[in-house]
Design a protein around this motif. Structure first.
Motif, PDB file in Angstrom:
ATOM      1  N   GLY A  32     -26.160 -29.326 -66.009  1.00  0.00           N
ATOM      2  CA  GLY A  32     -25.310 -28.192 -65.812  1.00  0.00           C
ATOM      3  C   GLY A  32     -23.884 -28.621 -65.888  1.00  0.00           C
ATOM      4  O   GLY A  32     -23.305 -28.710 -66.876  1.00  0.00           O
ATOM      5  N   GLY A  33     -23.269 -29.117 -64.940  1.00  0.00           N
ATOM      6  CA  GLY A  33     -21.852 -29.384 -64.890  1.00  0.00           C
ATOM      7  C   GLY A  33     -21.328 -30.220 -66.020  1.00  0.00           C
ATOM      8  O   GLY A  33     -21.644 -30.057 -67.170  1.00  0.00           O
ATOM      9  N   PHE A  56     -32.342 -32.692 -69.109  1.00  0.00           N
ATOM     10  CA  PHE A  56     -31.633 -31.813 -70.032  1.00  0.00           C
ATOM     11  C   PHE A  56     -30.164 -31.694 -69.671  1.00  0.00           C
ATOM     12  O   PHE A  56     -29.754 -32.017 -68.559  1.00  0.00           O
ATOM     13  CB  PHE A  56     -32.271 -30.421 -70.059  1.00  0.00           C
ATOM     14  N   VAL A  57     -29.381 -31.246 -70.635  1.00  0.00           N
ATOM     15  CA  VAL A  57     -27.979 -30.895 -70.429  1.00  0.00           C
ATOM     16  C   VAL A  57     -27.719 -29.589 -71.163  1.00  0.00           C
ATOM     17  O   VAL A  57     -28.401 -29.258 -72.134  1.00  0.00           O
ATOM     18  CB  VAL A  57     -26.991 -31.984 -70.926  1.00  0.00           C
ATOM     19  N   TYR A  58     -26.731 -28.858 -70.689  1.00  0.00           N
ATOM     20  CA  TYR A  58     -26.257 -27.676 -71.391  1.00  0.00           C
ATOM     21  C   TYR A  58     -25.039 -28.074 -72.206  1.00  0.00           C
ATOM     22  O   TYR A  58     -24.284 -28.966 -71.819  1.00  0.00           O
ATOM     23  CB  TYR A  58     -25.857 -26.576 -70.404  1.00  0.00           C
ATOM     24  N   PHE A  91     -26.159 -23.987 -76.012  1.00  0.00           N
ATOM     25  CA  PHE A  91     -27.483 -24.571 -76.189  1.00  0.00           C
ATOM     26  C   PHE A  91     -27.873 -25.444 -74.997  1.00  0.00           C
ATOM     27  O   PHE A  91     -27.020 -25.772 -74.154  1.00  0.00           O
ATOM     28  CB  PHE A  91     -27.547 -25.383 -77.493  1.00  0.00           C
ATOM     29  N   ARG A  92     -29.141 -25.803 -74.976  1.00  0.00           N
ATOM     30  CA  ARG A  92     -29.675 -26.755 -73.987  1.00  0.00           C
ATOM     31  C   ARG A  92     -30.367 -27.857 -74.783  1.00  0.00           C
ATOM     32  O   ARG A  92     -31.100 -27.583 -75.735  1.00  0.00           O
ATOM     33  CB  ARG A  92     -30.669 -26.084 -73.055  1.00  0.00           C
ATOM     34  N   VAL A  93     -30.136 -29.113 -74.402  1.00  0.00           N
ATOM     35  CA  VAL A  93     -30.743 -30.270 -75.062  1.00  0.00           C
ATOM     36  C   VAL A  93     -31.668 -30.974 -74.090  1.00  0.00           C
ATOM     37  O   VAL A  93     -31.293 -31.209 -72.935  1.00  0.00           O
ATOM     38  CB  VAL A  93     -29.675 -31.281 -75.520  1.00  0.00           C
ATOM     39  N   VAL A  94     -32.872 -31.297 -74.519  1.00  0.00           N
ATOM     40  CA  VAL A  94     -33.797 -32.081 -73.701  1.00  0.00           C
ATOM     41  C   VAL A  94     -34.506 -33.084 -74.599  1.00  0.00           C
ATOM     42  O   VAL A  94     -34.690 -32.854 -75.781  1.00  0.00           O
ATOM     43  CB  VAL A  94     -34.823 -31.191 -72.952  1.00  0.00           C
TER      44      VAL A  94
END
Length: 155
Positions: free
Chosen positions: A35-36, A53-55, A152-155
């Motif tokens: 998130g942050g 994951f990260v956004y 987007f979100r990456v995982v």
């Protein structure tokens, strides 16, 4: 006792979850990106830990780069890098997003790679790291926005 809370974001998918709680040693416990702010490597690429994951977001026609550190013990696993388009009005057209996995220890100046996903399935772009293209050390991948800014979100 201590109370803990779990929040699950399921998007547009229907799912059933089974949660198993395990206690781990304090030394092995650390906060993950999710998130942050993104952690950044010396190259300016965001750092992603396997399985977390990260956004992110990108402006039209721009790149966002990430790094993934893998060691010899990871060679027994296949890794799937997934980018989920979180923008309103998601698109599967070639100009929405693309995911590019770069071979070697750096991102090439021309950013050419044959390991890329330019089409999404249900808003998800994916590229695999398997036994044949695995290398110990840092792997880099980039996400490119097409004609419009995207989240987007990456995982």
């Amino acid at each position: 006792g201590e109370e803990a809370y779990l929040a699950v974001f399921g998007g547009d998918h229907c799912m059933e979850l089974e949660v198993k709680v395990e206690s781990i040693a304090h030394a092995d416990c650390h906060e993950q990106h999710g998130g942050g702010e993104h952690a950044a490597s010396e190259t300016g690429a965001g750092v992603i830990d396997p399985g977390h994951f990260v956004y992110g977001s990108c402006d039209a026609l721009s790149w966002v780069d990430y790094s993934l550190l893998l060691d010899a013990s990871d060679s027994d696993y296949n890794f799937l890098i997934e980018v989920t388009d979180l923008s309103n009005g998601r698109s599967t057209s070639d100009d929405a997003l693309s995911l590019h996995l770069f071979d070697g220890a750096e991102i090439p100046m021309d950013r050419f790679t044959e390991q890329r996903a330019e089409r999404a399935v249900d808003g998800i772009y994916s590229v695999a790291i398997n036994l044949h293209n695995f290398h110990e050390g840092t792997s880099y991948f980039g996400i490119r926005c097409g004609a419009a800014a995207r989240r987007f979100r990456v995982v």
